[in-house]
Design a protein around this motif. Structure first.
Motif, PDB file in Angstrom:
ATOM      1  N   PRO A  35      56.494  77.946  -4.653  1.00 42.02           N
ATOM      2  CA  PRO A  35      55.099  78.290  -4.947  1.00 42.02           C
ATOM      3  C   PRO A  35      54.189  77.080  -4.726  1.00 42.02           C
ATOM      4  O   PRO A  35      54.641  75.941  -4.782  1.00 42.02           O
ATOM      5  CB  PRO A  35      55.125  78.701  -6.422  1.00 42.02           C
ATOM      6  CG  PRO A  35      56.365  78.105  -6.983  1.00 42.02           C
ATOM      7  CD  PRO A  35      57.344  77.999  -5.847  1.00 42.02           C
ATOM      8  N   CYS A  36      52.932  77.359  -4.456  1.00 45.33           N
ATOM      9  CA  CYS A  36      51.963  76.282  -4.240  1.00 45.33           C
ATOM     10  C   CYS A  36      51.857  75.420  -5.503  1.00 45.33           C
ATOM     11  O   CYS A  36      51.649  75.945  -6.589  1.00 45.33           O
ATOM     12  CB  CYS A  36      50.600  76.888  -3.909  1.00 45.33           C
ATOM     13  SG  CYS A  36      49.301  75.650  -3.795  1.00 45.33           S
ATOM     14  N   PRO A  37      51.982  74.082  -5.367  1.00 48.78           N
ATOM     15  CA  PRO A  37      51.897  73.215  -6.553  1.00 48.78           C
ATOM     16  C   PRO A  37      50.482  73.155  -7.124  1.00 48.78           C
ATOM     17  O   PRO A  37      50.285  72.713  -8.239  1.00 48.78           O
ATOM     18  CB  PRO A  37      52.345  71.850  -6.023  1.00 48.78           C
ATOM     19  CG  PRO A  37      52.097  71.900  -4.561  1.00 48.78           C
ATOM     20  CD  PRO A  37      52.262  73.334  -4.140  1.00 48.78           C
ATOM     21  N   ARG A  38      49.497  73.593  -6.334  1.00 51.25           N
ATOM     22  CA  ARG A  38      48.114  73.492  -6.791  1.00 51.25           C
ATOM     23  C   ARG A  38      47.646  74.782  -7.467  1.00 51.25           C
ATOM     24  O   ARG A  38      47.020  74.742  -8.513  1.00 51.25           O
ATOM     25  CB  ARG A  38      47.211  73.158  -5.603  1.00 51.25           C
ATOM     26  CG  ARG A  38      45.879  72.586  -6.000  1.00 51.25           C
ATOM     27  CD  ARG A  38      45.128  72.047  -4.812  1.00 51.25           C
ATOM     28  NE  ARG A  38      45.578  70.709  -4.431  1.00 51.25           N
ATOM     29  CZ  ARG A  38      45.071  70.028  -3.400  1.00 51.25           C
ATOM     30  NH1 ARG A  38      44.139  70.554  -2.657  1.00 51.25           N
ATOM     31  NH2 ARG A  38      45.521  68.821  -3.125  1.00 51.25           N
ATOM     32  N   CYS A  39      47.949  75.930  -6.869  1.00 56.35           N
ATOM     33  CA  CYS A  39      47.436  77.181  -7.442  1.00 56.35           C
ATOM     34  C   CYS A  39      48.549  78.166  -7.805  1.00 56.35           C
ATOM     35  O   CYS A  39      48.279  79.262  -8.265  1.00 56.35           O
ATOM     36  CB  CYS A  39      46.435  77.847  -6.487  1.00 56.35           C
ATOM     37  SG  CYS A  39      47.243  78.598  -5.044  1.00 56.35           S
ATOM     38  N   GLN A  40      49.802  77.761  -7.593  1.00 54.45           N
ATOM     39  CA  GLN A  40      50.963  78.584  -7.944  1.00 54.45           C
ATOM     40  C   GLN A  40      51.084  79.861  -7.108  1.00 54.45           C
ATOM     41  O   GLN A  40      51.830  80.768  -7.448  1.00 54.45           O
ATOM     42  CB  GLN A  40      50.953  78.961  -9.444  1.00 54.45           C
ATOM     43  CG  GLN A  40      50.852  77.765 -10.386  1.00 54.45           C
ATOM     44  CD  GLN A  40      51.945  76.729 -10.168  1.00 54.45           C
ATOM     45  OE1 GLN A  40      53.099  77.082  -9.954  1.00 54.45           O
ATOM     46  NE2 GLN A  40      51.586  75.454 -10.185  1.00 54.45           N
ATOM     47  N   SER A  41      50.353  79.943  -6.013  1.00 54.76           N
ATOM     48  CA  SER A  41      50.468  81.106  -5.144  1.00 54.76           C
ATOM     49  C   SER A  41      51.886  81.243  -4.600  1.00 54.76           C
ATOM     50  O   SER A  41      52.543  80.251  -4.286  1.00 54.76           O
ATOM     51  CB  SER A  41      49.485  80.972  -3.976  1.00 54.76           C
ATOM     52  OG  SER A  41      49.806  81.944  -2.984  1.00 54.76           O
ATOM     53  N   GLU A  42      52.341  82.484  -4.471  1.00 60.01           N
ATOM     54  CA  GLU A  42      53.672  82.718  -3.925  1.00 60.01           C
ATOM     55  C   GLU A  42      53.628  83.033  -2.435  1.00 60.01           C
ATOM     56  O   GLU A  42      54.646  83.352  -1.829  1.00 60.01           O
ATOM     57  CB  GLU A  42      54.337  83.878  -4.685  1.00 60.01           C
ATOM     58  CG  GLU A  42      54.626  83.504  -6.127  1.00 60.01           C
ATOM     59  CD  GLU A  42      55.150  84.687  -6.920  1.00 60.01           C
ATOM     60  OE1 GLU A  42      55.360  85.766  -6.314  1.00 60.01           O
ATOM     61  OE2 GLU A  42      55.327  84.527  -8.135  1.00 60.01           O
ATOM     62  N   ILE A  64      52.201  75.474   3.722  1.00 58.41           N
ATOM     63  CA  ILE A  64      50.770  75.757   3.691  1.00 58.41           C
ATOM     64  C   ILE A  64      50.502  76.914   2.746  1.00 58.41           C
ATOM     65  O   ILE A  64      51.196  77.936   2.788  1.00 58.41           O
ATOM     66  CB  ILE A  64      50.242  76.099   5.098  1.00 58.41           C
ATOM     67  CG1 ILE A  64      50.461  74.902   6.015  1.00 58.41           C
ATOM     68  CG2 ILE A  64      48.760  76.496   5.056  1.00 58.41           C
ATOM     69  CD1 ILE A  64      50.236  75.186   7.481  1.00 58.41           C
ATOM     70  N   CYS A  65      49.498  76.733   1.895  1.00 59.43           N
ATOM     71  CA  CYS A  65      49.117  77.794   0.972  1.00 59.43           C
ATOM     72  C   CYS A  65      47.887  78.509   1.524  1.00 59.43           C
ATOM     73  O   CYS A  65      46.857  77.869   1.740  1.00 59.43           O
ATOM     74  CB  CYS A  65      48.798  77.203  -0.393  1.00 59.43           C
ATOM     75  SG  CYS A  65      48.120  78.418  -1.529  1.00 59.43           S
ATOM     76  N   PRO A  66      47.973  79.810   1.788  1.00 58.61           N
ATOM     77  CA  PRO A  66      46.839  80.522   2.354  1.00 58.61           C
ATOM     78  C   PRO A  66      45.734  80.772   1.335  1.00 58.61           C
ATOM     79  O   PRO A  66      44.616  81.107   1.700  1.00 58.61           O
ATOM     80  CB  PRO A  66      47.450  81.850   2.827  1.00 58.61           C
ATOM     81  CG  PRO A  66      48.624  82.038   1.933  1.00 58.61           C
ATOM     82  CD  PRO A  66      49.142  80.673   1.578  1.00 58.61           C
ATOM     83  N   GLU A  67      46.020  80.611   0.089  1.00 57.67           N
ATOM     84  CA  GLU A  67      45.024  80.948  -0.937  1.00 57.67           C
ATOM     85  C   GLU A  67      44.090  79.796  -1.266  1.00 57.67           C
ATOM     86  O   GLU A  67      42.901  79.990  -1.455  1.00 57.67           O
ATOM     87  CB  GLU A  67      45.729  81.448  -2.194  1.00 57.67           C
ATOM     88  CG  GLU A  67      46.525  82.711  -1.881  1.00 57.67           C
ATOM     89  CD  GLU A  67      46.784  83.550  -3.123  1.00 57.67           C
ATOM     90  OE1 GLU A  67      45.850  83.720  -3.926  1.00 57.67           O
ATOM     91  OE2 GLU A  67      47.915  84.006  -3.271  1.00 57.67           O
ATOM     92  N   CYS A  68      44.640  78.566  -1.344  1.00 64.18           N
ATOM     93  CA  CYS A  68      43.761  77.421  -1.648  1.00 64.18           C
ATOM     94  C   CYS A  68      43.733  76.419  -0.507  1.00 64.18           C
ATOM     95  O   CYS A  68      43.112  75.376  -0.606  1.00 64.18           O
ATOM     96  CB  CYS A  68      44.181  76.742  -2.946  1.00 64.18           C
ATOM     97  SG  CYS A  68      45.711  75.803  -2.807  1.00 64.18           S
ATOM     98  N   ALA A  69      44.442  76.732   0.595  1.00 65.80           N
ATOM     99  CA  ALA A  69      44.449  75.889   1.797  1.00 65.80           C
ATOM    100  C   ALA A  69      45.132  74.554   1.572  1.00 65.80           C
ATOM    101  O   ALA A  69      44.977  73.631   2.365  1.00 65.80           O
ATOM    102  CB  ALA A  69      43.038  75.682   2.349  1.00 65.80           C
ATOM    103  N   HIS A  70      45.904  74.435   0.502  1.00 60.01           N
ATOM    104  CA  HIS A  70      46.656  73.202   0.257  1.00 60.01           C
ATOM    105  C   HIS A  70      47.816  73.119   1.247  1.00 60.01           C
ATOM    106  O   HIS A  70      48.516  74.094   1.478  1.00 60.01           O
ATOM    107  CB  HIS A  70      47.187  73.220  -1.185  1.00 60.01           C
ATOM    108  CG  HIS A  70      47.940  71.977  -1.568  1.00 60.01           C
ATOM    109  ND1 HIS A  70      47.476  70.712  -1.306  1.00 60.01           N
ATOM    110  CD2 HIS A  70      49.125  71.820  -2.206  1.00 60.01           C
ATOM    111  CE1 HIS A  70      48.354  69.833  -1.762  1.00 60.01           C
ATOM    112  NE2 HIS A  70      49.367  70.474  -2.316  1.00 60.01           N
ATOM    113  N   GLU A  71      47.992  71.932   1.847  1.00 59.55           N
ATOM    114  CA  GLU A  71      49.119  71.693   2.742  1.00 59.55           C
ATOM    115  C   GLU A  71      49.894  70.506   2.210  1.00 59.55           C
ATOM    116  O   GLU A  71      49.305  69.529   1.759  1.00 59.55           O
ATOM    117  CB  GLU A  71      48.619  71.346   4.153  1.00 59.55           C
ATOM    118  CG  GLU A  71      47.828  72.441   4.809  1.00 59.55           C
ATOM    119  CD  GLU A  71      47.340  72.012   6.187  1.00 59.55           C
ATOM    120  OE1 GLU A  71      47.710  70.923   6.652  1.00 59.55           O
ATOM    121  OE2 GLU A  71      46.571  72.787   6.793  1.00 59.55           O
TER     122      GLU A  71
HETATM  123 ZN   LIG Z   1      47.526  77.141  -3.294  1.00 58.46          ZN
END
Ligand SMILES: [Zn+2]
Length: 111
Positions: free
Chosen positions: A5-12, A22-29
């Motif tokens: 999961p994304c370490p920033r927003c926990q998106s799966e 790459i997280c599509p929800e908060c654009a964190h890479e």
């Molecule tokens: Zn994220």
């Protein structure tokens, strides 16, 4: 292939692009290899040598033990049981003649 999961927003909905996640929800890479390196505890002795659990160390100065009358003499030996993150008292050591205590890495050197 499963992604963490994304370490920033926990998106799966994280996906992998070559070496990056790459997280599509908060654009964190992020690069999982670099993230792992940052997580590792790095503790260095007085000489800048990396210390590891199980290493034998020697005191390079007399240390007074807090809230006791014990003074650990320069040259006292110990074994590192655990490393902790922090500015001081990073070493959970078993010290000869004194038992378990937390030592500050800059006051020891690898034996
Ligand atoms: Zn994220």
């Amino acid at each position: 292939m499963s992604c963490p999961p994304c370490p920033r927003c926990q998106s799966e909905f994280v996906y992998q692009d070559q070496s990056l996640f790459i997280c599509p929800e908060c654009a964190h890479e992020w690069n999982p290899a670099e993230a792992a390196a940052e997580d590792a505890v790095t503790v260095k002795d007085a000489n800048g040598t990396l210390l590891a659990e199980g290493d034998k160390v020697t005191l390079i100065k007399d240390l007074k033990v807090k809230s006791s009358s014990i003074v650990l003499k320069i040259g006292t030996k110990g074994v590192i049981k655990r490393l902790k993150e922090g500015k001081d008292h990073q070493l959970d050591c078993k010290v000869d003649g004194a038992g378990d205590m937390m030592l500050t890495a800059q006051f020891v050197k690898k034996a």
